[in-house]
Design a protein around this motif. Structure first.
Motif, mmCIF file in Angstrom:
data_model
loop_
_atom_site.group_PDB
_atom_site.id
_atom_site.type_symbol
_atom_site.label_atom_id
_atom_site.label_comp_id
_atom_site.label_asym_id
_atom_site.label_seq_id
_atom_site.Cartn_x
_atom_site.Cartn_y
_atom_site.Cartn_z
ATOM 1 N N LYS A 77 3.552 -2.664 -4.848
ATOM 2 C CA LYS A 77 3.015 -3.288 -5.931
ATOM 3 C C LYS A 77 5.020 -3.940 -5.209
ATOM 4 C CE LYS A 77 1.775 -6.725 -8.886
ATOM 5 N NZ LYS A 77 0.973 -7.191 -10.552
ATOM 6 N N TRP A 78 5.733 -3.624 -6.144
ATOM 7 C CA TRP A 78 6.792 -4.968 -5.471
ATOM 8 C C TRP A 78 7.570 -4.304 -4.868
ATOM 9 C CZ3 TRP A 78 7.270 -7.491 -10.194
ATOM 10 C CH2 TRP A 78 6.403 -8.671 -10.934
ATOM 11 N N THR A 79 7.408 -3.930 -4.484
ATOM 12 C CA THR A 79 8.122 -3.406 -3.017
ATOM 13 C C THR A 79 7.286 -4.680 -2.286
ATOM 14 O OG1 THR A 79 8.587 -1.126 -3.637
ATOM 15 C CG2 THR A 79 9.248 -1.420 -1.262
ATOM 16 N N GLY A 80 6.216 -4.759 -2.143
ATOM 17 C CA GLY A 80 5.148 -4.723 -1.321
ATOM 18 C C GLY A 80 6.311 -7.040 -1.474
ATOM 19 N N LYS A 81 6.471 -7.292 -3.034
ATOM 20 C CA LYS A 81 6.757 -9.009 -3.150
ATOM 21 C C LYS A 81 7.758 -8.279 -2.777
ATOM 22 C CE LYS A 81 3.722 -8.935 -7.211
ATOM 23 N NZ LYS A 81 3.233 -10.312 -7.086
ATOM 24 N N LEU A 82 9.272 -7.737 -2.515
ATOM 25 C CA LEU A 82 10.299 -8.586 -2.322
ATOM 26 C C LEU A 82 9.891 -7.638 -0.325
ATOM 27 C CD1 LEU A 82 13.416 -7.822 -2.345
ATOM 28 C CD2 LEU A 82 13.000 -5.033 -2.356
ATOM 29 N N ALA A 83 8.953 -7.500 -0.003
ATOM 30 C CA ALA A 83 9.073 -7.700 1.508
ATOM 31 C C ALA A 83 8.311 -8.718 1.763
ATOM 32 C CB ALA A 83 8.337 -6.114 1.738
ATOM 33 N N VAL A 131 0.706 -1.152 -0.292
ATOM 34 C CA VAL A 131 0.467 0.396 -0.386
ATOM 35 C C VAL A 131 1.214 1.087 0.096
ATOM 36 C CG1 VAL A 131 -1.073 1.210 1.693
ATOM 37 C CG2 VAL A 131 -2.444 -0.890 0.908
ATOM 38 N N LEU A 132 2.279 1.133 0.556
ATOM 39 C CA LEU A 132 2.479 2.494 1.214
ATOM 40 C C LEU A 132 4.155 2.043 -0.502
ATOM 41 C CD1 LEU A 132 3.302 2.222 4.867
ATOM 42 C CD2 LEU A 132 1.648 3.739 3.149
ATOM 43 N N LEU A 133 4.269 1.648 -0.790
ATOM 44 C CA LEU A 133 5.365 1.359 -1.429
ATOM 45 C C LEU A 133 5.390 1.029 -2.406
ATOM 46 C CD1 LEU A 133 7.994 0.674 1.543
ATOM 47 C CD2 LEU A 133 7.163 3.049 -0.017
#
Length: 365
Positions: A78-84, A74-76
């Motif tokens: 979609k792809w940052t979410g996948k990295l997280a 949400v904050l950073l």
């Protein structure tokens, strides 16, 4: 209907998640590095665990119903979410492996040395897998039983060791130096990291967000005190130097403790209680790893990935634990370097992102 667990279950999860490895593998490692100050290092770890839990709760409360990985999306983006999600999966893979090491070293080395390793690995995969398919509520009830088992286990060890304890062995404090004591606490920090990272994944399912912090902090404090009892007794009875000679110092404690005239070596009783908590830990590692993988792949129902994730965790764990030297090198050297940057860093990044991109938050509490 959305899955929900009580705040009492959250506290029980936290207490279970930081216990087994902490009294099993961690204390021997800390004794070799911190010597008599191992119990002081455990106190430092409790304080650091509280800090990790506070940051995690504050970060996750900002968007109702979403775990830490979903916050990253949400904050950073979609792809940052996948990295997280990938980073979280690596963490739970590592946590499963060190818990498997704890399980195998206890059961094979002390009770069933002739059993093939694959039998223990299958037990550590199939039993948690069955529980995960039944949902978080079922595991939460087992965690409540695990807390009872932990308390009984501690009472047994305390009653069987109290007469042999010499408080003078706990002194002097900071004999190995303040910095070395703080550095030694990193091994115990990895145990608290399992609790806080798991909390980051399950908090959206916990009732009443207003008391998340109270339940999480209570689990850290009560669980930390129950863990702290072990280095205190080990130093006070065995001495720090002797404790450091054992991979599993807790089993030596169980062998040495005496209750009354008839119960002397009760390590079998210890493992009976110990197993409840350990299997809760294995269950939650598989559960959280499956959720992390679901976020990475984009699968809505994590249960579709539970079997393949369990196979991956079991296969990698089998390879690690098949070589005792490799297993202990992971526990002592590599696991703190992997676990702590993730457990400290990921919640802090999400917390800071929430401040910077607060306009993207759909709800702020």
């Amino acid at each position: 209907m959305k899955v929900q667990i009580t705040n009492a279950m959250l506290m029980a999860f936290v207490m279970n998640l930081l216990f087994c490895k902490a009294i099993g593998l961690t204390q021997g490692v800390m004794a070799r590095e911190g010597e008599t100050d191992m119990w002081v290092a455990t106190i430092f770890a409790i304080a650091q665990g509280l800090a990790m839990m506070f940051v995690t709760v504050v970060a996750v409360r900002r968007i109702p119903g979403k775990d830490l990985i979903e916050h990253a999306s949400v904050l950073l983006g979609k792809w940052t979410g996948k990295l997280a999600g990938t980073i979280a999966f690596v963490f739970f893979l590592g946590s499963y492996i060190v818990l498997l090491i704890t399980f195998v070293f206890h059961m094979r080395d002390y009770f069933l040395p002739g059993f093939p390793l694959i039998v223990f690995v299958l037990a550590a995969v199939v039993i948690p897998l069955y529980a995960v398919f039944h949902g978080l509520e079922v595991t939460g009830r087992l965690a409540m039983v695990g807390v009872f088992a932990i308390i009984i286990l501690n009472l047994l060890v305390l009653s069987g060791s109290f007469n042999a304890m010499d408080v003078k062995r706990l002194l002097p404090v900071f004999e190995t130096g303040v910095w070395n004591t703080v550095a030694t606490s990193r091994h115990a920090d990895t145990d608290f990291a399992m609790a806080t990272m798991t909390a980051a994944m399950i908090l959206p399912f916990v009732k009443d967000p207003k008391v998340w912090w109270k339940a999480g902090a209570g689990g850290i404090l009560f669980g930390g005190v129950l863990v702290l009892l072990w280095p205190l007794i080990e130093v006070g009875t065995l001495s720090a130097r002797e404790t450091g000679h054992y991979i599993l110092a807790c089993m030596q404690m169980a062998r040495s403790a005496e209750i009354g005239l008839f119960i002397h070596r009760y390590e079998m009783i210890m493992v009976a209680f110990f197993a409840f908590s350990l299997f809760v830990q294995l269950m939650m590692s598989i559960y959280c790893a499956s959720i992390s993988a679901a976020h990475v792949i984009g699968v809505a129902n994590y249960k579709k990935l539970v079997v393949p994730v369990s196979i991956v965790l079991g296969a990698v764990g089998y390879w690690v634990v098949s070589d005792q030297e490799r297993a202990m090198r992971l526990v002592e050297q590599f696991w703190p370097l992997i676990a702590l940057p993730i457990a400290f860093g990921l919640p802090i990044v999400i917390l800071l992102a929430g401040w910077v991109f607060r306009g993207r938050l759909p709800a702020v509490k």
